[in-house]
Enzyme design. Structure first.
Site, short mmCIF file in Angstrom:
data_model
loop_
_atom_site.label_atom_id
_atom_site.label_comp_id
_atom_site.label_asym_id
_atom_site.label_seq_id
_atom_site.Cartn_x
_atom_site.Cartn_y
_atom_site.Cartn_z
CG ASP A 170 -0.22 0.04 2.54
OD1 ASP A 170 0.78 -0.69 2.69
OD2 ASP A 170 -0.62 0.81 3.45
CD GLU A 201 4.18 0.82 6.86
OE1 GLU A 201 5.02 1.13 7.71
OE2 GLU A 201 3.79 1.63 6.00
C1 LIG Z 1 2.18 4.72 11.16
C2 LIG Z 1 2.77 5.35 9.95
C3 LIG Z 1 1.69 5.78 9.03
C4 LIG Z 1 3.72 4.42 9.27
C5 LIG Z 1 4.62 5.05 8.21
N1 LIG Z 1 5.56 4.06 7.81
C6 LIG Z 1 6.43 4.21 6.82
O1 LIG Z 1 6.52 5.22 6.16
C7 LIG Z 1 7.34 3.04 6.52
N2 LIG Z 1 7.70 2.99 5.22
C8 LIG Z 1 5.35 6.27 8.77
O2 LIG Z 1 4.85 7.39 8.57
O3 LIG Z 1 6.40 6.14 9.40
#
Ligand SMILES: CC(C)C[C@H](NC(=O)CN)C(=O)O
Length: 452
Positions: A78, A143
């Site tokens: 995603d 994720e």
């Molecule tokens: C909880 C967040 C939306 C997760 C996101 N994760 C990533 O970008 C990992 N690729 C983040 O903003 O850290």
């Protein structure tokens, strides 16, 4: 074709694209010979009371040799939202190759690294070489919004899918500089909605302005009390919980190759919050911070609408670190904002909801998994990797660790300037190709690990 799929997990109108993305992932894994399953992880409750199917989690297995170690590769397909009008030079959903860089939403985060892992097993197969370890995959589609549904699946499959897994590998992060890196920590994320509701409909600011307490003024007023201009978090209790920076950590940060001037020019700023390397890295990796992301309901188009919005919802998040706990942070933020709001003596209604509560994760960089990582990096890039932490969040990392008890390594292949979540996200062909070689070498190194 993967970039062309608008698999934005935060936009429920794109859910069919996300389902298609999971199907394509499963198909790709099947094509390279995996035993694939698509695991139903239930429904997602929406704020309006309705619900929608979560994307299935794709699992796959390559090899079942009990004499070999088994690794489980985690990734996600995603993406964060992206629109051309956000300032992209190319269509975010059309993979565009410019000067050796592959541009598109999700290119680095996390579609190319997932593909690189699939190509890794494909390479062994194409060359007719036995995989040195058994390889499992667990690929999700939520994720970017907190891995909804995955925690429960891991708990449910702890003694089945995970029973023979020795190690978990995550390649959902980036290097700190041009030097390859191994990542041993991530920050967590507590994501909040703060809603202020006032009149029953939007009002003309000329007709009603000056006679009502405006929801937007209330909201901006309380948001301003979250963090000082110099970055001090003002919510009582938050800073006190943070783990102390040890001398060993200080020394590790001091030894890392990181140039503040390049960092400034990469992001286009003349001044940073801290002017020395150790403070800057510490505040990027192992101190909490508050970021305000947006306000729903606020006028944001071009032009000059003179409205008083009736209801506004701020979106902000706190990146949290050891030893903070999302449940505690939720209470600290809610109590604090209500007390700040009460002082405004506004008749408007405030409600605070924490919509993501992802914990930070920390590994032991002396674990053999990291020694294997160093050996693989040396083999492919002929340098020692940096040992780094990541300021972002992999929501499921801590659950993997706590529920399965397996050791985890984060093995990034993305570049420091890939622009994750930003305009013009890309991965370079160099990182993609050499990164795939790194994965191939890493499987060999893991097969050499003695029992820990
Ligand atoms: C909880 C967040 C939306 C997760 C996101 N994760 C990533 O970008 C990992 N690729 C983040 O903003 O850290």
């Amino acid at each position: 074709p993967w970039i062309a799929v608008e698999s934005d997990s935060s936009d429920v109108t794109k859910r069919s694209d996300l389902h298609r993305m999971m199907d394509m992932t499963a198909e790709k894994l099947r094509l390279v010979g995996g035993s694939v399953e698509m695991v139903d992880v239930g429904m997602q409750a929406l704020p309006n009371g309705s619900s929608i199917a979560l994307p299935k989690v794709v699992t796959a297995r390559f090899g079942e040799d009990p004499s070999k170690r088994t690794v489980c590769v985690y990734g996600h397909v995603d993406v964060q939202p992206a629109k051309k009008e956000d300032g992209w030079a190319t269509d975010p959903y059309e993979l565009t190759d410019i000067d050796g860089n592959l541009y598109g939403r999700g290119a680095s985060d996390n579609k190319a690294p997932v593909l690189a892992w699939i190509h890794t097993v494909e390479v062994y197969k194409a060359l007719n070489i036995d995989l040195p370890v058994n390889v499992k995959f667990i690929i999700e589609g939520m994720e970017e919004t907190g891995s909804n549904g995955l925690d429960d699946m891991i708990v449910a499959q702890k003694d089945s899918f995970f029973s023979d897994v020795d190690y978990i590998i995550i390649s959902d992060c980036v290097w700190l500089s041009r030097r390859p890196a191994l990542t041993y920590g991530t920050r967590g994320n507590c994501y909040f909605f703060a809603e202020v509701e006032g009149p029953k409909k939007d009002l003309h600011s000329g007709v009603y302005g000056g006679t009502v307490m405006e929801p937007m003024t209330d909201l901006i007023g309380i948001l301003d009390k979250l963090i000082s201009p110099s970055g001090k978090i003002l919510i009582p209790g938050v800073r006190e919980a943070v783990a102390h920076l040890s001398d060993e950590e200080w020394k590790m940060y001091q030894d890392i190759e990181f140039d503040l001037e390049s960092y400034k020019s990469e992001i286009g700023l003349s001044q940073l919050m801290y002017s020395n390397k150790v403070d800057l890295l510490a505040h990027r990796w192992r101190h909490p911070t508050v970021s305000i992301h947006g306000i729903e309901g606020a006028f944001s188009s071009a032009g000059t609408k003179t409205v008083i919005p009736a209801k506004v919802i701020a979106k902000f998040s706190i990146r949290q670190v050891p030893n903070m706990d999302p449940a505690v942070v939720e209470k600290q933020v809610t109590d604090y904002l209500h007390s700040v709001f009460a002082k405004r003596k506004s008749p408007n209604k405030l409600s605070i909801t924490m919509v993501i509560g992802a914990k930070p994760w920390l590994a032991d960089p002396k674990h053999p998994l990291y020694e294997a990582g160093k050996a693989a990096v040396k083999r492919v890039f002929a340098v020692e990797p940096d040992l780094i932490r990541e300021g972002g969040t992999i929501p499921i990392a801590r659950t993997f660790q706590d529920v399965t008890g397996k050791s985890i390594i984060m093995l990034p292949i993305g570049g420091f300037d890939d622009g994750l979540h930003s305009q013009n996200e890309k991965i370079s062909r160099y990182n993609y190709m050499e990164g795939t070689k790194l994965f191939i070498a890493y499987l060999h190194e893991v097969s050499q690990i003695k029992k820990y």
